[in-house]
Motif scaffolding. Structure first.
Motif, PDB file in Angstrom:
ATOM      1  N   UNK A   2       0.818  -1.213   0.000  1.00 38.59           N
ATOM      2  CA  UNK A   2       0.000   0.000   0.000  1.00 38.59           C
ATOM      3  C   UNK A   2       0.854   1.267   0.000  1.00 38.59           C
ATOM      4  N   UNK A   3       2.169   1.113   0.197  1.00 42.88           N
ATOM      5  CA  UNK A   3       3.077   2.269   0.237  1.00 42.88           C
ATOM      6  C   UNK A   3       4.339   1.971  -0.586  1.00 42.88           C
ATOM      7  N   UNK A   4       4.192   1.604  -1.847  1.00 43.92           N
ATOM      8  CA  UNK A   4       5.349   1.168  -2.647  1.00 43.92           C
ATOM      9  C   UNK A   4       6.318   2.286  -3.000  1.00 43.92           C
ATOM     10  N   UNK A   5       5.960   3.535  -2.710  1.00 41.20           N
ATOM     11  CA  UNK A   5       6.887   4.633  -2.993  1.00 41.20           C
ATOM     12  C   UNK A   5       8.207   4.457  -2.246  1.00 41.20           C
ATOM     13  N   UNK A   6       8.160   3.730  -1.116  1.00 43.67           N
ATOM     14  CA  UNK A   6       9.384   3.488  -0.357  1.00 43.67           C
ATOM     15  C   UNK A   6      10.438   2.791  -1.207  1.00 43.67           C
TER      16      UNK A   6
END
Length: 393
Positions: free
Chosen positions: A307-311
Motif C-alpha cells: 500500500x506504500x510502494x513509494x518506499x
C-alpha cells in the motif's frame, strides 16, 4: 592555392562569430573570391584533411561520397555557412565526418532558407547550430522538409528546448512520417488521457514512442491496461512509461518476481504497481535487497509495503537505512515518546527529516547529526551498530 584556401577557411571557422552574425550570403561571397582554383586539380581527400579538419582515416572513408566534386566552391560556401552559425572547427569536422554530403548542400537554396524559416518559428541561431550538430541532424537539415516537420513538433513539445532535448535522444522523429506515423500515435495517447505535457515527458524517457509503429504503441497501451489501470486514470501515463518497449514476457516475469520477493498476493502486487509502476524498471538485486531490509530488518508487513510502494523508489543506502538507524537510535535511548510510521520517516524531504529527527536532539545526542551524515555516506557509526545489535536481542 589549396593551402591558401585552407588557411582562410580555418581562420573563418576558428574565429568568434558575433551574434546574431552576418548574413549568410555575405559570408559566402567573402569566402568565394579567395578560393578560385583549377577544377581539375581539386583533391577531395586533402581538402577534407587540411580544410575540414578530418583525420586521414576519416577523410579516406568520406572521400568516395564526394568523388563527383570537381571544385571546392560549394564546400567552401557550406563551411562559410557553418561558421556563420557559430560552429567551431571541431564541430564542423565532426559534422563532415558524420555526413560528408553536407558539403554538397545548396547554401542559398536550402540551408539559408531553412535557417530563415526556423528562425521565424522561434529557434535561435545557436539552437539551429545545435540542431545541425545532433546525430543525423546534418543529413536532415540539408532537406527542406525539416521546416514543415519542426513546424508540427514545436507546438506539440511546447518549446524549442523541449524539442531539442527530445531530438537529442531520438532524431528519427525528424524522418518519421508526420501524417501516417506520428499523428495517429499522438491521437492514441490523447485517447489514453495524456496531454501535450505528458507526451513530452513520455518522449523524454521513451524517446522512440512517437517514431515506433502504431501497432507497437497499441500493444504497450494494452499491456498497461492489463496491469489494472484504465485509460484516462491519473497513473496511466506512468504505467505506460514503465512498460514501454519491454516485452510482455519480461513484464510477466518481473510481476512474478515481485510477488515472490515481497510475499505479495495477486491483489497486493496489483495495488503496488498501480501506485508505483516504475518498480517494473528496478533491477532484481535492488528489489531483493530492499525486501530483505524492509521486511526482515525493519519488520514491515508485506501488505503495508504494497500500500506504500513509494518506499521502494528511494535509495537503500543513501536514505532508507540511515533514517531507520536514526529512529531506532532515538527509540532505544528513550528520546522518542511514541512509535513513528516508517513510511512518513522515509518519505519526508531531507530538510524536514533533519528538522524533526536530528535537530531537536542536539543536546541529548550531540553526535547524532554527524553519525547520520556518516550513515548517508555509507559508513555505520558505532552508536548505530550498538543499536542494531541491542534491538536484535
Amino acid at each position: 592555392m589549396l593551402r591558401l584556401r585552407s588557411c582562410f577557411l580555418a581562420q573563418l571557422l576558428s574565429s568568434p562569430v558575433a551574434s546574431p552574425g552576418p548574413p549568410l550570403q555575405r559570408l559566402v561571397s567573402v569566402a568565394a573570391p579567395a578560393v578560385s582554383a583549377n577544377p581539375s586539380s581539386f583533391a577531395v581527400e586533402e581538402y577534407l584533411v587540411s580544410t575540414c579538419g578530418l583525420t586521414r582515416p576519416q577523410a579516406i572513408k568520406a572521400s568516395p561520397k564526394l568523388s563527383h566534386l570537381k571544385s571546392p566552391t560549394n564546400p567552401d560556401a557550406v563551411l562559410a555557412f557553418l561558421a556563420g552559425l557559430g560552429l567551431s572547427g571541431a564541430d564542423v569536422a565532426a559534422l563532415v565526418a558524420k555526413d560528408p554530403k553536407f558539403l554538397c548542400a545548396r547554401v542559398e537554396r536550402t540551408l539559408a532558407r531553412n535557417v530563415d524559416e526556423l528562425t521565424g518559428l522561434g529557434l535561435s541561431r545557436s539552437q539551429i547550430a545545435r540542431l545541425i550538430s545532433l546525430t543525423s541532424g546534418a543529413r536532415r537539415f540539408r532537406c527542406r522538409s525539416i521546416v514543415s516537420r519542426l513546424h508540427y513538433y514545436l507546438p506539440l513539445f511546447g518549446s524549442s528546448e523541449n524539442l531539442l532535448r527530445a531530438l537529442n535522444r531520438n532524431f528519427y522523429l525528424i524522418s518519421a512520417d508526420i501524417e501516417r506515423t506520428v499523428k495517429p500515435k499522438v491521437a492514441l495517447l490523447h485517447e489514453c488521457g495524456l496531454g501535450a505535457c505528458d507526451i513530452v515527458k513520455l518522449c523524454r524517457s521513451a524517446p522512440r514512442m512517437l517514431s515506433t509503429s502504431l501497432e507497437r504503441t497499441r500493444a504497450m497501451v494494452e499491456c498497461a491496461q492489463g496491469l489494472g489501470l484504465p485509460r484516462g486514470s491519473a497513473m496511466f501515463k506512468h504505467v505506460l512509461d514503465a512498460v514501454s518497449f519491454i516485452s510482455e514476457d519480461k513484464i510477466a516475469a518481473k510481476v512474478d518476481y515481485l510477488k515472490k520477493t515481497f510475499r505479495w498476493s495477486d491483489a497486493e502486487v496489483g495495488m503496488a504497481l498501480s501506485r508505483s509502476p516504475m518498480m517494473l524498471r528496478r533491477s532484481k538485486d535492488a528489489l531483493r535487497s530492499k525486501s530483505e531490509f524492509l521486511i526482515s530488518e525493519v519488520g514491515l508487513e508485506p501488505e503495508y509495503i504494497a500500500h506504500r510502494p513509494a518506499m521502494l523508489n528511494y535509495s537503500l543506502d543513501g536514505r532508507l537505512r540511515p533514517r531507520y538507524y536514526v529512529v531506532k537510535f532515538l527509540r532505544a535511548n528513550g528520546l522518542l515518546d511514541r512509535d513513528r510510521d516508517y513510511y512518513s520517516v522515509f518519505c519526508f524531504v531531507e530538510k524536514v527529516f533533519v528538522r524533526r529527527y536530528v535537530c531537536p536532539y542536539k543536546e541529548a545526542a550531540p553526535h547524532l547529526a554527524q553519525d547520520y551524515a556518516a550513515a548517508c555516506s555509507g559508513e555505520l557509526p558505532a552508536n548505530f551498530k550498538f543499536t542494531r545489535a541491542k534491538n536484535r536481542q
